[in-house]
Scaffold this motif. Structure first.
Motif, PDB file in Angstrom:
ATOM      1  N   SER A  73     -11.263 -26.616  -5.850  1.00  0.00           N
ATOM      2  CA  SER A  73      -9.952 -25.981  -5.735  1.00  0.00           C
ATOM      3  C   SER A  73      -9.556 -25.280  -7.020  1.00  0.00           C
ATOM      4  CB  SER A  73      -8.894 -27.020  -5.354  1.00  0.00           C
ATOM      5  OG  SER A  73      -9.135 -27.547  -4.063  1.00  0.00           O
ATOM      6  N   ALA A  74      -9.822 -25.925  -8.149  1.00  0.00           N
ATOM      7  CA  ALA A  74      -9.491 -25.323  -9.434  1.00  0.00           C
ATOM      8  C   ALA A  74     -10.309 -24.052  -9.670  1.00  0.00           C
ATOM      9  CB  ALA A  74      -9.730 -26.327 -10.559  1.00  0.00           C
ATOM     10  N   GLU A  75     -11.572 -24.076  -9.248  1.00  0.00           N
ATOM     11  CA  GLU A  75     -12.418 -22.896  -9.419  1.00  0.00           C
ATOM     12  C   GLU A  75     -11.951 -21.760  -8.519  1.00  0.00           C
ATOM     13  OE1 GLU A  75     -17.124 -21.533  -9.047  1.00  0.00           O
ATOM     14  OE2 GLU A  75     -16.556 -23.635  -8.701  1.00  0.00           O
ATOM     15  N   LEU A  76     -11.617 -22.082  -7.265  1.00  0.00           N
ATOM     16  CA  LEU A  76     -11.159 -21.035  -6.360  1.00  0.00           C
ATOM     17  C   LEU A  76      -9.874 -20.398  -6.861  1.00  0.00           C
ATOM     18  CD1 LEU A  76     -11.256 -21.093  -2.501  1.00  0.00           C
ATOM     19  CD2 LEU A  76      -9.233 -20.272  -3.685  1.00  0.00           C
ATOM     20  N   ALA A  77      -9.009 -21.204  -7.447  1.00  0.00           N
ATOM     21  CA  ALA A  77      -7.739 -20.678  -7.962  1.00  0.00           C
ATOM     22  C   ALA A  77      -7.969 -19.606  -9.022  1.00  0.00           C
ATOM     23  CB  ALA A  77      -6.895 -21.813  -8.533  1.00  0.00           C
ATOM     24  N   GLN A  78      -9.101 -19.666  -9.713  1.00  0.00           N
ATOM     25  CA  GLN A  78      -9.390 -18.702 -10.766  1.00  0.00           C
ATOM     26  C   GLN A  78      -9.836 -17.344 -10.225  1.00  0.00           C
ATOM     27  OE1 GLN A  78      -8.840 -19.306 -14.120  1.00  0.00           O
ATOM     28  NE2 GLN A  78      -7.870 -21.132 -13.226  1.00  0.00           N
ATOM     29  N   VAL A  79     -10.288 -17.299  -8.945  1.00  0.00           N
ATOM     30  CA  VAL A  79     -10.820 -16.050  -8.421  1.00  0.00           C
ATOM     31  C   VAL A  79      -9.933 -15.437  -7.337  1.00  0.00           C
ATOM     32  CG1 VAL A  79     -13.182 -16.734  -8.950  1.00  0.00           C
ATOM     33  CG2 VAL A  79     -12.273 -17.183  -6.671  1.00  0.00           C
ATOM     34  N   SER A  80      -8.974 -16.200  -6.814  1.00  0.00           N
ATOM     35  CA  SER A  80      -8.131 -15.690  -5.738  1.00  0.00           C
ATOM     36  C   SER A  80      -6.878 -15.027  -6.295  1.00  0.00           C
ATOM     37  CB  SER A  80      -7.721 -16.827  -4.802  1.00  0.00           C
ATOM     38  OG  SER A  80      -6.766 -16.383  -3.849  1.00  0.00           O
ATOM     39  N   ARG A  81      -6.527 -13.844  -5.764  1.00  0.00           N
ATOM     40  CA  ARG A  81      -5.258 -13.226  -6.155  1.00  0.00           C
ATOM     41  C   ARG A  81      -4.123 -13.714  -5.263  1.00  0.00           C
ATOM     42  NH1 ARG A  81      -3.520  -8.743  -3.141  1.00  0.00           N
ATOM     43  NH2 ARG A  81      -5.047  -7.732  -1.794  1.00  0.00           N
ATOM     44  N   PHE A  82      -4.462 -14.510  -4.253  1.00  0.00           N
ATOM     45  CA  PHE A  82      -3.458 -15.123  -3.398  1.00  0.00           C
ATOM     46  C   PHE A  82      -3.246 -16.565  -3.835  1.00  0.00           C
ATOM     47  CE2 PHE A  82      -5.499 -11.790  -0.952  1.00  0.00           C
ATOM     48  CZ  PHE A  82      -4.413 -11.086  -0.457  1.00  0.00           C
ATOM     49  N   PRO A  83      -2.018 -17.061  -3.777  1.00  0.00           N
ATOM     50  CA  PRO A  83      -1.758 -18.424  -4.227  1.00  0.00           C
ATOM     51  C   PRO A  83      -2.563 -19.456  -3.438  1.00  0.00           C
ATOM     52  CG  PRO A  83       0.299 -17.207  -3.955  1.00  0.00           C
ATOM     53  CD  PRO A  83      -0.776 -16.354  -3.369  1.00  0.00           C
ATOM     54  N   VAL A  84      -3.049 -20.464  -4.138  1.00  0.00           N
ATOM     55  CA  VAL A  84      -3.742 -21.602  -3.530  1.00  0.00           C
ATOM     56  C   VAL A  84      -3.258 -22.874  -4.229  1.00  0.00           C
ATOM     57  CG1 VAL A  84      -5.794 -20.250  -2.933  1.00  0.00           C
ATOM     58  CG2 VAL A  84      -5.705 -21.441  -5.125  1.00  0.00           C
ATOM     59  N   ALA A 132     -13.450 -11.167   0.085  1.00  0.00           N
ATOM     60  CA  ALA A 132     -14.256 -10.372  -0.848  1.00  0.00           C
ATOM     61  C   ALA A 132     -14.225 -10.967  -2.249  1.00  0.00           C
ATOM     62  CB  ALA A 132     -13.761  -8.930  -0.869  1.00  0.00           C
ATOM     63  N   ALA A 133     -13.055 -11.444  -2.676  1.00  0.00           N
ATOM     64  CA  ALA A 133     -12.956 -12.043  -4.010  1.00  0.00           C
ATOM     65  C   ALA A 133     -13.809 -13.291  -4.108  1.00  0.00           C
ATOM     66  CB  ALA A 133     -11.494 -12.364  -4.320  1.00  0.00           C
ATOM     67  N   LEU A 134     -13.833 -14.086  -3.053  1.00  0.00           N
ATOM     68  CA  LEU A 134     -14.668 -15.287  -3.068  1.00  0.00           C
ATOM     69  C   LEU A 134     -16.151 -14.920  -3.095  1.00  0.00           C
ATOM     70  CD1 LEU A 134     -11.959 -16.612  -2.501  1.00  0.00           C
ATOM     71  CD2 LEU A 134     -13.050 -17.972  -0.699  1.00  0.00           C
ATOM     72  N   ARG A 135     -16.514 -13.914  -2.317  1.00  0.00           N
ATOM     73  CA  ARG A 135     -17.913 -13.479  -2.299  1.00  0.00           C
ATOM     74  C   ARG A 135     -18.376 -12.989  -3.666  1.00  0.00           C
ATOM     75  NH1 ARG A 135     -18.756  -9.860   3.218  1.00  0.00           N
ATOM     76  NH2 ARG A 135     -18.789 -11.608   4.702  1.00  0.00           N
ATOM     77  N   ASP A 136     -17.450 -12.445  -4.444  1.00  0.00           N
ATOM     78  CA  ASP A 136     -17.801 -11.923  -5.771  1.00  0.00           C
ATOM     79  C   ASP A 136     -17.830 -13.006  -6.844  1.00  0.00           C
ATOM     80  OD1 ASP A 136     -18.065  -9.353  -4.828  1.00  0.00           O
ATOM     81  OD2 ASP A 136     -16.039  -8.731  -5.396  1.00  0.00           O
ATOM     82  N   ALA A 137     -17.423 -14.221  -6.502  1.00  0.00           N
ATOM     83  CA  ALA A 137     -17.362 -15.299  -7.494  1.00  0.00           C
ATOM     84  C   ALA A 137     -18.765 -15.688  -7.952  1.00  0.00           C
ATOM     85  CB  ALA A 137     -16.647 -16.508  -6.912  1.00  0.00           C
ATOM     86  N   GLU A 138     -18.846 -16.219  -9.151  1.00  0.00           N
ATOM     87  CA  GLU A 138     -20.121 -16.639  -9.741  1.00  0.00           C
ATOM     88  C   GLU A 138     -20.756 -17.750  -8.911  1.00  0.00           C
ATOM     89  OE1 GLU A 138     -21.803 -15.559 -12.313  1.00  0.00           O
ATOM     90  OE2 GLU A 138     -20.398 -14.036 -13.037  1.00  0.00           O
ATOM     91  N   THR A 217      -8.619 -25.773   0.036  1.00  0.00           N
ATOM     92  CA  THR A 217      -9.619 -25.018  -0.722  1.00  0.00           C
ATOM     93  C   THR A 217     -10.714 -25.891  -1.324  1.00  0.00           C
ATOM     94  OG1 THR A 217      -8.161 -25.134  -2.655  1.00  0.00           O
ATOM     95  CG2 THR A 217      -7.995 -23.173  -1.266  1.00  0.00           C
ATOM     96  N   GLY A 218     -10.707 -27.187  -1.007  1.00  0.00           N
ATOM     97  CA  GLY A 218     -11.685 -28.088  -1.604  1.00  0.00           C
ATOM     98  C   GLY A 218     -13.097 -27.891  -1.115  1.00  0.00           C
ATOM     99  N   GLY A 219     -13.284 -27.098  -0.056  1.00  0.00           N
ATOM    100  CA  GLY A 219     -14.629 -26.825   0.425  1.00  0.00           C
ATOM    101  C   GLY A 219     -15.248 -25.581  -0.176  1.00  0.00           C
ATOM    102  N   PHE A 220     -14.584 -24.970  -1.146  1.00  0.00           N
ATOM    103  CA  PHE A 220     -15.103 -23.759  -1.788  1.00  0.00           C
ATOM    104  C   PHE A 220     -16.510 -24.009  -2.309  1.00  0.00           C
ATOM    105  CE2 PHE A 220     -15.039 -21.036  -5.794  1.00  0.00           C
ATOM    106  CZ  PHE A 220     -15.258 -19.847  -5.129  1.00  0.00           C
ATOM    107  N   GLY A 221     -17.463 -23.226  -1.803  1.00  0.00           N
ATOM    108  CA  GLY A 221     -18.842 -23.435  -2.218  1.00  0.00           C
ATOM    109  C   GLY A 221     -19.759 -22.417  -1.577  1.00  0.00           C
ATOM    110  N   PRO A 222     -21.061 -22.505  -1.865  1.00  0.00           N
ATOM    111  CA  PRO A 222     -22.022 -21.530  -1.357  1.00  0.00           C
ATOM    112  C   PRO A 222     -22.312 -21.732   0.130  1.00  0.00           C
ATOM    113  CG  PRO A 222     -23.138 -23.227  -2.640  1.00  0.00           C
ATOM    114  CD  PRO A 222     -21.675 -23.487  -2.778  1.00  0.00           C
ATOM    115  N   ALA A 223     -22.456 -20.629   0.858  1.00  0.00           N
ATOM    116  CA  ALA A 223     -22.735 -20.684   2.294  1.00  0.00           C
ATOM    117  C   ALA A 223     -23.157 -19.304   2.775  1.00  0.00           C
ATOM    118  CB  ALA A 223     -21.518 -21.179   3.073  1.00  0.00           C
ATOM    119  N   ASP A 224     -23.531 -19.244   4.022  1.00  0.00           N
ATOM    120  CA  ASP A 224     -23.830 -17.993   4.727  1.00  0.00           C
ATOM    121  C   ASP A 224     -22.680 -17.007   4.511  1.00  0.00           C
ATOM    122  OD1 ASP A 224     -24.297 -15.995   6.634  1.00  0.00           O
ATOM    123  OD2 ASP A 224     -24.623 -17.384   8.289  1.00  0.00           O
ATOM    124  N   PRO A 225     -22.959 -15.770   4.108  1.00  0.00           N
ATOM    125  CA  PRO A 225     -21.875 -14.784   3.952  1.00  0.00           C
ATOM    126  C   PRO A 225     -21.029 -14.602   5.213  1.00  0.00           C
ATOM    127  CG  PRO A 225     -23.931 -13.929   3.060  1.00  0.00           C
ATOM    128  CD  PRO A 225     -24.277 -15.206   3.766  1.00  0.00           C
TER     129      PRO A 225
END
Length: 296
Positions: A73-84, A132-138, A217-225
């Motif tokens: 969740s903390a990582e996703l918050a760094q890449v999303s322009r929408f509040p989480v 798109a922002a999530l897809r661009d994340a490291e 947002t705790g499931g933020f992670g790598p997966a099928d696009p």
């Protein structure tokens, strides 16, 4: 909703807060009526929410899951322009509640179950921008873990067979089996990207037909696009769904795989929650209807 469900009351939450986080004692504790199937959620004052796992589990394993979700969740918050929601604290078992629990920041807004944005092109554009922002994340060398949705469609055959069996008398199972026989063969071509993993109406906040926040947002992670494309079927009518596809520049295969993941999820919702969570069951039916309509 679950055979192994643990009940949580406002009185229990008040004791846990008083004993473990006395700085928040005296704040109003409000249980939230939610369609959520994983956590019981309580609002703590104006700015916090406490989340309690509903299903009984080993406390050590549950803590590891909550810690992992907090990092995600903390990582996703760094890449999303929408509040989480952002992680604040982890609580311990106590007051009759047997597992660890978590505290996050509270987000204003109305979940998409209650403020239906399905006809809004602007909402579809917002949703595309979030994905798109999530897809661009490291990626940082991470790959899909193999758990839940987001890997190989055919690996879900056993689950789908159970869904078909349980759905007899509820759905047109022969037709749905034919649809799955097509979906399960769709090849995977794209590399993993970072993904939310569960973009359903209960996890999306809406203000004035625009996306105003994203929950769970705790499931933020790598997966099928294609995984986050389930949102097109769970959340959008045909016109805005086309906006989502165009904005993300999805090719035919990726779009079809997103439809397949939405189908896999919706099949489980209809029968499993038919009695215990009718809103989720109806969502599953609606999503299946949208998918079937697109294949006619």
């Amino acid at each position: 909703m679950h055979d192994d469900q643990v009940d949580v009351t406002a009185d229990i939450v008040a004791i846990l807060i008083r004993e473990q986080f006395p700085q928040w004692s005296g704040r109003a504790i409000q249980p939230l009526l939610s369609t959520g199937t994983v956590h019981a959620i309580f609002r703590i004052g104006d700015g916090l929410s406490a989340r309690f796992p509903l299903r009984l589990g080993d406390p050590t394993e549950t803590l590891a899951v909550l810690e992992r979700e907090a990092r995600a969740s903390a990582e996703l918050a760094q890449v999303s322009r929408f509040p989480v929601p952002e992680p604040v604290a982890l609580g311990k078992p106590g007051a009759g509640y047997p597992m660890p629990w978590s505290v996050q920041t509270w987000l204003p807004g109305t979940v998409a179950f209650d403020a239906d944005p399905s006809g809004s092109d602007a909402f579809a554009e917002d949703l595309a921008a979030f994905i798109a922002a999530l897809r661009d994340a490291e990626m940082r060398g991470r790959r899909f873990s193999g758990d839940n949705r987001g890997g190989v469609l055919a690996h879900h055959d056993d689950w789908m067979e159970k869904c078909f069996e349980e759905s007899e008398g509820l759905l047109d199972v022969p037709r749905l089996r034919r649809v799955w026989s097509h979906f399960r063969e769709l090849p995977r071509t794209g590399a993993d990207v970072m993904s939310h993993g569960d973009l359903i109406p209960g996890n999306v906040l809406v203000t004035g037909d625009r996306l105003s926040g994203v929950l769970d947002t705790g499931g933020f992670g790598p997966a099928d696009p294609a995984l986050d494309l389930v949102s097109g079927w769970h959340l959008l009518q045909p016109g805005p769904r086309d906006v989502l596809r165009r904005t993300l520049a999805c090719d035919d295969l990726e779009w079809e795989r997103g439809k397949a993941w939405a189908f896999e999820q919706a099949m489980g919702l209809v029968w499993y929650y038919a009695e215990s969570n009718p809103t989720m069951s109806r969502m599953g039916r609606r999503t299946l209807g949208r998918i079937l309509a697109s294949t006619e």
